[in-house]
Design an enzyme around this catalytic site. Sequence first.
Site, PDB file in Angstrom:
ATOM      1  CD  GLU A 196      -3.340   0.490   1.867  1.00 19.46           C
ATOM      2  OE1 GLU A 196      -3.509  -0.684   1.938  1.00 19.46           O
ATOM      3  OE2 GLU A 196      -4.167   1.157   2.378  1.00 19.46           O
ATOM      4  CG  ASP A 200      -2.770  -1.359   5.168  1.00 13.70           C
ATOM      5  OD1 ASP A 200      -1.639  -1.981   5.028  1.00 13.70           O
ATOM      6  OD2 ASP A 200      -3.075  -0.191   5.155  1.00 13.70           O
ATOM      7  CE1 TYR A 239      -3.250  -1.204   8.182  1.00 15.82           C
ATOM      8  CE2 TYR A 239      -5.239  -2.176   8.919  1.00 15.82           C
ATOM      9  CZ  TYR A 239      -4.514  -1.298   8.084  1.00 15.82           C
ATOM     10  OH  TYR A 239      -5.326  -0.700   7.089  1.00 15.82           O
TER      11      TYR A 239
END
Length: 673
Positions: free
Chosen positions: A7, A106, A314
Amino acid sequence: MKLVISEKNIAARRIAYILSDGKLKSTRLGNTPVYEFTKDGETWKVIGLRGHIINLDFPAGFNQWNKVPPSQLIEIDPCKKVSEKNIAASLKSLVDKNPLLIIATDYDREGELIGVEVINLLKEYNKDINQIKRAKFSALTNYEINSAFEKLVEVDYNLSNAGEARQIIDLVWGAVLTRFISLTSHMYGKDFLSIGRVQSPTLDLLVEREKEIRNFVPKTFWKIIATLKKEKPFDAIHHNGQFWDEKQVNEIFEKIKNSKEATIEKVDKKIQKELPPSPFSTTTFLESASYLGFSAVNAMNIAEELYMSGLISYPRTDNTVYPSSLNIKGILQKLSNSEFSKEAMEVLNNGRDYPTRGKKQTTDHPPIHPVGVPTTGKLASDQQRIYELVCRRFLATCAKDAISETVDVSIDISGEEFITSGYRLIEPNWRAIYTYYKEKRKPLPELVKGEKVEVTKLTLKEDQTKPPQRYTQGSLIAKMEQLSLGTKSTRHEIINKLYQRRYITLSPFAPTPIAFAVVDALGDCDVVKPKMTATLEKDMDLISEGKKTLDETVKESRDMLTKVMKTLETDKEKIRTSIKNAQQEQNTIGKCPKCEKPMVIRTSKKKKRFVGCTGFPDCKNTYSLPQNGGIIATGEVCDKCSAPVVKVKSKGKRAWELCLNSECTAKKPTKKK
Ligand SMILES: [Zn+2]
Ligand SMILES: [Zn+2]
């Protein structure tokens, strides 16, 4: 060849570093970094995107606000445009040899959509591409990355469709309503008034709360407080609590006011266990960071930096239950070689058997937890504070219950019952680790039934009920989650947008006059009510589960918007007037000390802002303004020169007060009404 798409560039570099054991070569294609290495005899290339590289927009010709009536946009299909041309060009040159494509964005709705956008683009460049895989991971750590690439899965098109439905609906609703309200109020160009499917209901929450505060009528009440003494002083309150009847409270006070002695009637001791807090979801994390003084956007940015550096997992997650696959002991061992070694050792040797769990369990990402330890002195102070918060929270969720004692005491003073309660921590356990909660109750001296203690003072206290409190950024995000407004990834950005569009001020965190006018304008037609948006969010979940299609959902949403626009068109004139008035009010800074007319913020021909008198041209009084930061009227005037006093709020700084008169010698304007 294997081509890995991540990403962001920083994630690309980390993934390449882990997969190659540090033996990677950094190269560039045009301006885009590409990381290369050889593994098992095969060439790997890793490239980072910049989030979405494809933008959804209306076709050319529909972008002129004045030429296209807003309602006409509802049925127009948006088209996709490449927004990051350099990256697209680099990708194009990488796919001519038909590589195995591995999407490593992600793992969530948005990440899946970003991946699918790239797949579709690359298929346009080379229609023979047919080997596509997905790498699923929640932390940029050796273990997570290596196992994700060993167990590659398929791309989840349902998930990306859910993301795309949201994208289309947001574009259409946003564009139609934003254009309608901006054109109606003649506020377009730089100062346009944005409306959004999530943004506007959020603003409504703030406006509703502000109205409650403004309309609040305080009620007077009384309390009788006794100050008692045994070894040290402590307070007790008349068991009635708040008295609403002045005559009644006076009678009681008259009866007891000269008492010198109190009798302990009842002592009720209770030992209780206090469960540690549950693991961090994005919402509870942002709420806690907000208590430490971080704005939601700032906290989220820092959490992303820590994620990218491989220090925390995350940070976008709704999950509050650690998955059974999570190696809790391994993390604790890692932390035992960090600045939290004392706490980590305590938890390793004397922790709870199972970590705490929250109410919400999802399977995409684990709750936010530490995954690495920084080398000393590596973190900036804000990063350090957020990292510490995440570590302490994690350690607390693995620590034993705190044990505390509460004591409820009933006391007789001249025939009237008083009560008090005390609190004492017996075994702090997690409370010694997660040090952010402050206990307001204090320990009491040891009291025994039947004993007499000294009354040192009796006070009759008059007080007033308080209006509800304003939201903080943290409590607003929690409320948004409760109402399904936005997602863990967007909530903090929505708040930032409200600020940028001058709908709210940050200090205080409150809506502006224009916010009131816009919310009122939309108020009758449900656009600002959370229910509609919540339904759409549920639809998106249904799409990701394969139970509903993108087309169905988008069509329903368009029908809904058509109805909304019909109502708004009929109210057009009313909306125009109310926003105009609000704008005037919002720009008013105070009264002109020369002619008493209102002074407003204006923009000069050189695009500089200043304050001018509305009595112009008769009165030519003007003041210059700082060019950066928000200007907030205070309603106060300078003690020395009577010029209006404003508050200036720059990003990341405290608001400061300023007398507008640049020749004024008052260093700190003292206020007078
Ligand atoms: Zn004037
Ligand atoms: Zn002054």
